[in-house]
Design a protein around this motif. Sequence first.
Motif, mmCIF file in Angstrom:
data_model
loop_
_atom_site.group_PDB
_atom_site.id
_atom_site.type_symbol
_atom_site.label_atom_id
_atom_site.label_comp_id
_atom_site.label_asym_id
_atom_site.label_seq_id
_atom_site.Cartn_x
_atom_site.Cartn_y
_atom_site.Cartn_z
ATOM 1 N N GLU A 518 0.850 -1.202 0.000
ATOM 2 C CA GLU A 518 0.000 0.000 0.000
ATOM 3 C C GLU A 518 0.889 1.256 0.000
ATOM 4 N N THR A 519 1.938 1.219 0.824
ATOM 5 C CA THR A 519 2.840 2.375 0.917
ATOM 6 C C THR A 519 3.523 2.645 -0.429
ATOM 7 N N CYS A 520 3.995 1.571 -1.049
ATOM 8 C CA CYS A 520 4.669 1.753 -2.343
ATOM 9 C C CYS A 520 3.695 2.278 -3.384
ATOM 10 N N TYR A 521 2.483 1.802 -3.304
ATOM 11 C CA TYR A 521 1.472 2.330 -4.213
ATOM 12 C C TYR A 521 1.289 3.835 -3.979
ATOM 13 N N GLN A 522 1.241 4.226 -2.710
ATOM 14 C CA GLN A 522 1.077 5.652 -2.388
ATOM 15 C C GLN A 522 2.259 6.483 -2.900
ATOM 16 N N MET A 523 3.441 5.892 -2.873
ATOM 17 C CA MET A 523 4.617 6.619 -3.381
ATOM 18 C C MET A 523 4.439 6.970 -4.859
ATOM 19 N N ASN A 524 3.695 6.139 -5.561
ATOM 20 C CA ASN A 524 3.375 6.438 -6.961
ATOM 21 C C ASN A 524 2.146 7.346 -7.045
ATOM 22 N N HIS A 525 1.123 6.920 -6.343
ATOM 23 C CA HIS A 525 -0.188 7.546 -6.472
ATOM 24 C C HIS A 525 -0.205 9.014 -6.028
ATOM 25 N N GLN A 526 0.578 9.350 -5.006
ATOM 26 C CA GLN A 526 0.558 10.731 -4.501
ATOM 27 C C GLN A 526 1.365 11.699 -5.380
ATOM 28 N N MET A 527 1.988 11.178 -6.395
ATOM 29 C CA MET A 527 2.722 12.051 -7.318
ATOM 30 C C MET A 527 1.795 12.474 -8.464
ATOM 31 N N GLU A 528 2.007 13.658 -8.961
ATOM 32 C CA GLU A 528 1.157 14.184 -10.023
ATOM 33 C C GLU A 528 1.157 13.283 -11.261
ATOM 34 N N THR A 529 2.291 12.686 -11.566
ATOM 35 C CA THR A 529 2.374 11.821 -12.751
ATOM 36 C C THR A 529 1.936 10.389 -12.466
ATOM 37 N N GLY A 530 1.723 10.062 -11.199
ATOM 38 C CA GLY A 530 1.384 8.682 -10.851
ATOM 39 C C GLY A 530 2.610 7.773 -10.829
ATOM 40 N N LEU A 531 3.796 8.379 -10.880
ATOM 41 C CA LEU A 531 5.039 7.595 -10.870
ATOM 42 C C LEU A 531 5.866 7.968 -9.650
ATOM 43 N N SER A 532 6.457 6.976 -9.043
ATOM 44 C CA SER A 532 7.204 7.208 -7.801
ATOM 45 C C SER A 532 8.484 8.006 -8.047
ATOM 46 N N PRO A 533 8.851 8.827 -7.063
ATOM 47 C CA PRO A 533 10.193 9.421 -7.138
ATOM 48 C C PRO A 533 11.230 8.375 -6.771
ATOM 49 N N GLU A 534 12.476 8.687 -7.041
ATOM 50 C CA GLU A 534 13.573 7.770 -6.699
ATOM 51 C C GLU A 534 13.649 7.572 -5.177
ATOM 52 N N ILE A 535 13.441 8.665 -4.440
ATOM 53 C CA ILE A 535 13.492 8.596 -2.976
ATOM 54 C C ILE A 535 12.307 9.374 -2.414
ATOM 55 N N ALA A 536 11.646 8.770 -1.443
ATOM 56 C CA ALA A 536 10.544 9.471 -0.771
ATOM 57 C C ALA A 536 10.946 9.723 0.675
ATOM 58 N N HIS A 537 10.468 10.815 1.224
ATOM 59 C CA HIS A 537 10.563 11.046 2.661
ATOM 60 C C HIS A 537 9.141 11.030 3.185
ATOM 61 N N PHE A 538 8.966 10.441 4.350
ATOM 62 C CA PHE A 538 7.612 10.347 4.885
ATOM 63 C C PHE A 538 7.418 11.351 6.005
ATOM 64 N N ASN A 539 6.241 11.920 5.971
ATOM 65 C CA ASN A 539 5.867 12.861 7.009
ATOM 66 C C ASN A 539 5.432 12.066 8.240
ATOM 67 N N THR A 540 6.076 12.334 9.363
ATOM 68 C CA THR A 540 5.719 11.566 10.565
ATOM 69 C C THR A 540 5.037 12.431 11.630
ATOM 70 N N PHE A 541 4.816 13.707 11.310
ATOM 71 C CA PHE A 541 4.143 14.590 12.265
ATOM 72 C C PHE A 541 2.772 14.947 11.712
ATOM 73 N N PHE A 542 1.797 14.906 12.591
ATOM 74 C CA PHE A 542 0.467 15.189 12.073
ATOM 75 C C PHE A 542 0.335 16.656 11.676
ATOM 76 N N GLN A 543 0.010 16.844 10.433
ATOM 77 C CA GLN A 543 -0.196 18.191 9.907
ATOM 78 C C GLN A 543 -1.176 18.015 8.765
ATOM 79 N N ALA A 544 -2.400 18.486 8.964
ATOM 80 C CA ALA A 544 -3.483 18.158 8.053
ATOM 81 C C ALA A 544 -3.174 18.522 6.601
#
Length: 663
Positions: A518-544
């Motif tokens: 699911e996470t890897c899918y999100q790495m693709n899905h949350q990008m405008e092109t639907g393709l993952s970046p080479e490296i993702a950083h994850f937000n670990t602090f709640f910020q709406a």
Amino acid sequence: MYPPPPPAPHRDFISVTLSLGESYDNNKSRRRRSCLRKWKQLSRLQRNVILFLLALLVLCAFLSYTHMADRWKVLGGSPTEGQRLRVEMTGQKPANPPVLPAPRKADTNPEDKPTMLPQKPRKHIRRRPPHLQIRAPNIDSKDGIQGEAQEQVATPGDTHQEETPQRTVISWRGAVIEPEQGTEHPSRRAAAPTMPSAPAVRMQKDPGPQNARQKGVIEAFLHAWKGYRKFSWGHDELKPVSRSFTEWFGLGLTLIDALDTMWILGLKKEFEEARQWVSAKLNFEKDVDVNLFESTIRLLGALLSTYHLSGDSLFLRKAEDFGNRLMPAFATPSKIPYSDVNIGTGVAHPPRWTSDSTVAEVTSIQLEFRELSRLTGIKKFREAVENVTRHIHSLSGKKDGLVPMFINTHSGLFTHPGVFTLGARADSYYEYLLKQWIQGGKTETQLLEDYLTAIEGIKAHLLRRSEPGKFIFVGELAHGRFSAKMDHLVCFLPGTLALGVHHGLPAEHMELALALMETCYQMNHQMETGLSPEIAHFNTFFQADLKDVIVKPADRHNLLRPETVESLFYLYRLTGDRKYQDWGWGILQSFNKYTRVRSGGYSSINNVQSIHKPDPRDKMESFFLGETLKYLYLLFSDDPDLLSLDHYVFNTEAHPLPIWSAA
Ligand code: DMJ
């Protein structure tokens, strides 16, 4: 009347007089006086020019001194590995300070001192693709390997030239003639059976009906192949935008990496043409440095799997020849192989800046060398790589099964300890623990132990949840500090975990596999092109207002990598949940939309967050054909016998190798 002519402009000339015939018996003071007199006789301009030239000379000397000093600094103490990695992968300097600490060389610890003298710097050291000048194909090259007769050249546009095959003709996807029967044998007989497994033969009888999505993959493959065939035939990688090519090893990398994909997709004509090239033009007698890992997983792996699928002994002969040429890499004091080897001269060496090798590289060549050993009966292939496995198994410096990223070829010790990642430089170590265990018929318990321990290590140290989506991701650990950084490369992990469960490992591994998928899918899905970046950083602090996946400017490229679709394939095959097929279909659409080059080929892109300017990088990596499209095709198949996971194990470049039946 004409006005009087203007006065002639004053001109200065620099005259140089060479007094070649002058004798050398003048005394010093006379010479000094005459120099001074001559200097005074010069015009101001002449003097200024001479002074300027002198100043320039001094400046050049100063600059070249500082340049040399920098080079010495690099040789003496390399840049941090983080910087180097980033530069290698992006061609850019890191925008942010590296996560990794400054490297500590193994030999700074007296206990780590190598037993042999450090290597002298060597010539011919090439670490990354050298991007050679484009040159015409060498039509004179000879294929003298193992006394094999030269077959005629097959190139696009020259397909009428008939080869004179010495193999026994095999039928396409059908009655594959076992290598024992009528095809040429490898130079020594294998102790273990060498024939393709029965499922391989059965699988190839008929590609079966291909559904619309599989046809979509075939269309994409043919488009990629069109570009490769037209603009880079026989070369390593296509530059689709400039319609040219790059050389890395100069061994037809894309063509070989794609062989088994063509076989699996049923592309008979394309396969035969490529086979002709291998037969007539692939020549390993070349003064060229190859990276041991990359050439093993891509070339050796592809030759072996194509041999298995086709039963054509040509590929095994080539594999044996190539395997032999890689062997000098293992001749190190510790038997941990060097990263590079010249396949023509047999000279192996580490990269210029270090005598370290990468842990993932030295531990992800085992499937291929073991299989080569089994097929040829030559023990040294297997012994060399199993030495490495045994050595690393017993090595200290791991953290609950997690390994550092570097190992020294002299001391055999881990270097730069304390940094743990499932991404670049460590990734396939974990993958090959499991896959070797599977390959060997699940009898080598040390491999299994190391794998299971490592998964526990991942769970204990590297997993966190992102905000706001609460996706589980795999971060990195540097000297006790957690970094929420995840390479796209880590997306091999859900598939590997699921494969382990299929082979009887704890069911809870599947829970982690599903979550990471699911996470890897999100790495693709949350990008405008639907393709993952080479490296993702994850937000670990709640910020709406923040998304889970954050991308730094230097990391937003996509190299057409396979890992997400690789794991989607395993997850669909092993759960039957069609959402994985849908996710993969979305990714294929994105590749078509943002990376496809009209004249043929696909290009890696610089910016996955821009739909208007994805900015092609002008390179189609060989793994796009070898892996990405193959896994997509398999993902869309509903036939579990198409390369059954009970009979095949895929190497880290997606080349299927048979699982050995237990003795
Ligand atoms: C491939 O060469 C292999 O999958 C390797 O394990 C990692 N890098 C590329 C694909 O991303």
